[in-house]
Design an enzyme around this catalytic site. Structure first.
Site, PDB file in Angstrom:
ATOM      1  N   ASP A  83       0.595  -1.165   0.061  1.00  0.00           N
ATOM      2  CA  ASP A  83      -0.038  -0.052  -0.039  1.00  0.00           C
ATOM      3  C   ASP A  83       0.882   1.212  -0.068  1.00  0.00           C
ATOM      4  OD1 ASP A  83      -2.068   1.924   0.722  1.00  0.00           O
ATOM      5  OD2 ASP A  83      -3.217   0.339   1.080  1.00  0.00           O
TER       6      ASP A  83
ATOM      7  N   SER B  21      -7.356   3.826  -1.086  1.00  0.00           N
ATOM      8  CA  SER B  21      -7.045   2.480  -0.965  1.00  0.00           C
ATOM      9  C   SER B  21      -8.392   1.781  -1.345  1.00  0.00           C
ATOM     10  CB  SER B  21      -6.454   1.929   0.197  1.00  0.00           C
ATOM     11  OG  SER B  21      -4.968   2.460   0.292  1.00  0.00           O
TER      12      SER B  21
ATOM     13  N   THR C 128      -8.052  -2.101   1.985  1.00  0.00           N
ATOM     14  CA  THR C 128      -7.460  -2.945   1.059  1.00  0.00           C
ATOM     15  C   THR C 128      -7.981  -4.613   1.051  1.00  0.00           C
ATOM     16  OG1 THR C 128      -5.534  -1.670   0.909  1.00  0.00           O
ATOM     17  CG2 THR C 128      -5.379  -3.699  -0.127  1.00  0.00           C
TER      18      THR C 128
ATOM     19  N   GLU D 275      -1.353  -7.953   2.230  1.00  0.00           N
ATOM     20  CA  GLU D 275      -0.973  -6.488   2.102  1.00  0.00           C
ATOM     21  C   GLU D 275       0.141  -6.049   3.223  1.00  0.00           C
ATOM     22  OE1 GLU D 275      -3.276  -2.084   2.663  1.00  0.00           O
ATOM     23  OE2 GLU D 275      -3.799  -3.987   3.809  1.00  0.00           O
TER      24      GLU D 275
ATOM     25  N   ASP E 113       2.296   3.011   3.168  1.00  0.00           N
ATOM     26  CA  ASP E 113       1.355   3.944   3.310  1.00  0.00           C
ATOM     27  C   ASP E 113       1.466   4.764   4.315  1.00  0.00           C
ATOM     28  OD1 ASP E 113      -1.164   5.424   1.933  1.00  0.00           O
ATOM     29  OD2 ASP E 113      -2.006   4.558   3.678  1.00  0.00           O
TER      30      ASP E 113
ATOM     31  N   HIS F 194       2.319   8.929   4.452  1.00  0.00           N
ATOM     32  CA  HIS F 194       1.475   9.975   5.210  1.00  0.00           C
ATOM     33  C   HIS F 194       2.164  10.656   6.241  1.00  0.00           C
ATOM     34  CE1 HIS F 194      -2.128   9.397   3.184  1.00  0.00           C
ATOM     35  NE2 HIS F 194      -2.077   7.916   3.432  1.00  0.00           N
TER      36      HIS F 194
ATOM     37  N   ASP G  83      -1.511   0.107  -4.844  1.00  0.00           N
ATOM     38  CA  ASP G  83      -2.709   0.684  -5.046  1.00  0.00           C
ATOM     39  C   ASP G  83      -2.760   2.059  -5.501  1.00  0.00           C
ATOM     40  OD1 ASP G  83      -1.949   1.238  -2.492  1.00  0.00           O
ATOM     41  OD2 ASP G  83      -4.143   0.868  -1.483  1.00  0.00           O
ATOM     42  N   HIS G  84      -1.554   2.708  -5.013  1.00  0.00           N
ATOM     43  CA  HIS G  84      -1.248   4.120  -5.290  1.00  0.00           C
ATOM     44  C   HIS G  84      -0.061   4.259  -4.686  1.00  0.00           C
ATOM     45  CE1 HIS G  84      -2.292   4.850  -1.237  1.00  0.00           C
ATOM     46  NE2 HIS G  84      -3.337   4.285  -1.287  1.00  0.00           N
TER      47      HIS G  84
ATOM     48  N   HIS H  16      -2.128  10.935  -1.013  1.00  0.00           N
ATOM     49  CA  HIS H  16      -1.579  10.058  -2.234  1.00  0.00           C
ATOM     50  C   HIS H  16      -1.298  11.075  -3.405  1.00  0.00           C
ATOM     51  CE1 HIS H  16      -4.373   6.904  -0.034  1.00  0.00           C
ATOM     52  NE2 HIS H  16      -3.517   7.263   0.518  1.00  0.00           N
TER      53      HIS H  16
HETATM   54 ZN   LIG Z   1      -3.059   5.969   2.345  1.00  0.00          ZN
END
Ligand SMILES: [Zn+2]
Length: 379
Positions: free
Chosen positions: A60, A101, A154, A268, A273, A277, A315-316, A342
């Site tokens: 992620d 997500s 996710t 995952e 991720d 952040h 996912d990004h 993101h």
């Molecule tokens: Zn995120």
């Protein structure tokens, strides 16, 4: 006069605090190097052209900078270097250039572009069947593993159908509507301590699941149905959760491989991720390396099995991360982040095993689903 002096003092102290905050922030942006691991090389000889099993690993928030940070931290080696088939995935959602997500997960799980926040539903909020559900219908074994809560966006996108990712209790209840064989992640409270008063732990047990919270007990389960709920909500950072992701993935593979028709497993690495952040290179690297080691476990299984397709994607991208400096000799990495959210960047797609050659070039995130289904469901 007194007012002016006190104003001057407060201006100075604010400036001093700013400086301290900037220092703390910069410390998070430099990973100074740490423990490394050995990266094995796996052969590319497979028993079939059509995979019996698929292991899908989603990092992620993992873009190229996150990979580069991990690569540098592990002194220039990653398990990801085993992949010979590589592509890129376009990640936008149906209503936004920048996906979240939930929409990103639903694109990969069900092959539809949907709105940010959607869990297994299309833009009109109709449920869309996921590859996990289709695999079950076909008699395959299925599993989900995550370092976040198992009810988080996710993993939820593969098993639940809800109009919002925040409907954790409804998402947990959706697990009971399926025949999933193994799920391991946080989120115990969404099953046990619910606002609606239902005890889904008892229901899981009635449905034949072994329910465990301790990873040392989870890893002893070799067959049957397993619900491993390793934290009340999300799993902790790696210094506390340890090698939970690797152990959970190995446990899931041991159980799923018993099904002669094959299996689908999604794993995952959720917290790459969260490092983005938090604008923390240290956090990104820790979770990137944890995820890469787990990719290594999946590759080891697939190399031995010869009928398993391994796909690694994201996912990004998160954080608009850049790598400003690094040192392959001591593992030092300096990262910078351009957003707290993101980005719209394409993300990598790596594939290994029978069918891997289909996942090259530039594709939509929904194509990853379609290609997986062609190989696992429609063959
Ligand atoms: Zn995120």
């Amino acid at each position: 006069m007194i007012l002016m002096i006190s104003l001057a003092i407060s201006v100075i102290s604010v400036a001093q605090n700013d400086y301290m905050d900037a220092q703390a922030e910069n410390e998070e942006k430099t990973y100074k190097g740490g423990e490394t691991y050995e990266v094995k090389t796996f052969p590319h000889k497979f028993k079939t052209d059509n995979p019996r099993n698929i292991i899908l690993l989603i990092g992620d928030g993992m873009g190229i900078s996150q990979l580069q940070a991990g690569l540098t931290a592990n002194r220039g080696r990653l398990f990801l270097e085993n992949f010979k088939h590589i592509g890129f995935s376009k990640t936008h959602s149906s209503d936004n250039y920048i996906t979240d997500s939930a929409a990103g997960g639903t694109a990969i799980s069900a092959g539809v572009k949907t709105y940010n926040g959607a869990i297994g539903v299309d833009p009109e909020k109709n449920p869309v069947k996921t590859i996990l559900e289709k695999a079950e219908e076909k008699g395959l074994a299925t599993g989900l593993v995550s370092t976040s809560s198992i009810t988080h966006a996710t993993p939820a996108s593969f098993i639940a159908h809800q109009t919002s990712r925040n409907m954790y209790e409804e998402i947990a209840a959706d697990f009971l509507k399926t025949d999933i064989d193994v799920f391991i992640g946080g989120g115990y409270n969404h099953f046990a301590n619910r606002e609606d008063g239902l005890n889904l732990i008892e229901k899981l047990k009635e449905n034949g699941y072994k329910v465990e919270q301790d990873i040392s007990k989870i890893k002893k389960v070799k067959k049957g149905k397993l619900a491993g709920l390793t934290a009340p909500a999300h799993n902790a950072r790696i210094e506390e959760r340890g090698d939970m992701l690797e152990v959970a993935t190995e446990t899931a593979l041991n159980i799923l491989k018993r099904n002669k028709k094959g299996f689908f497993l999604m794993v995952e690495g959720s917290q790459i991720d969260w490092g983005g952040h938090a604008a923390s290179t240290i956090y990104v690297v820790e979770d990137m390396l944890d995820f890469d080691k787990t990719v290594g476990n999946a590759l080891e299984f697939a190399a031995k099995d010869g009928e398993t397709l391994v796909i690694v994607t994201s996912d990004h991208e998160t954080g608009g991360m850049a790598v400003l400096n690094g040192d392959y000799n001591n593992g030092m990495v300096v990262g910078e982040f351009t957003t707290g959210g993101h980005t719209g960047l394409m993300v990598p797609v790596f594939s290994y095993g029978p069918g891997a050659e289909k996942f090259t070039g530039i594709m939509d995130n929904t194509d990853i689903n379609k290609k997986m289904e062609e190989l696992l469901i429609k063959n």
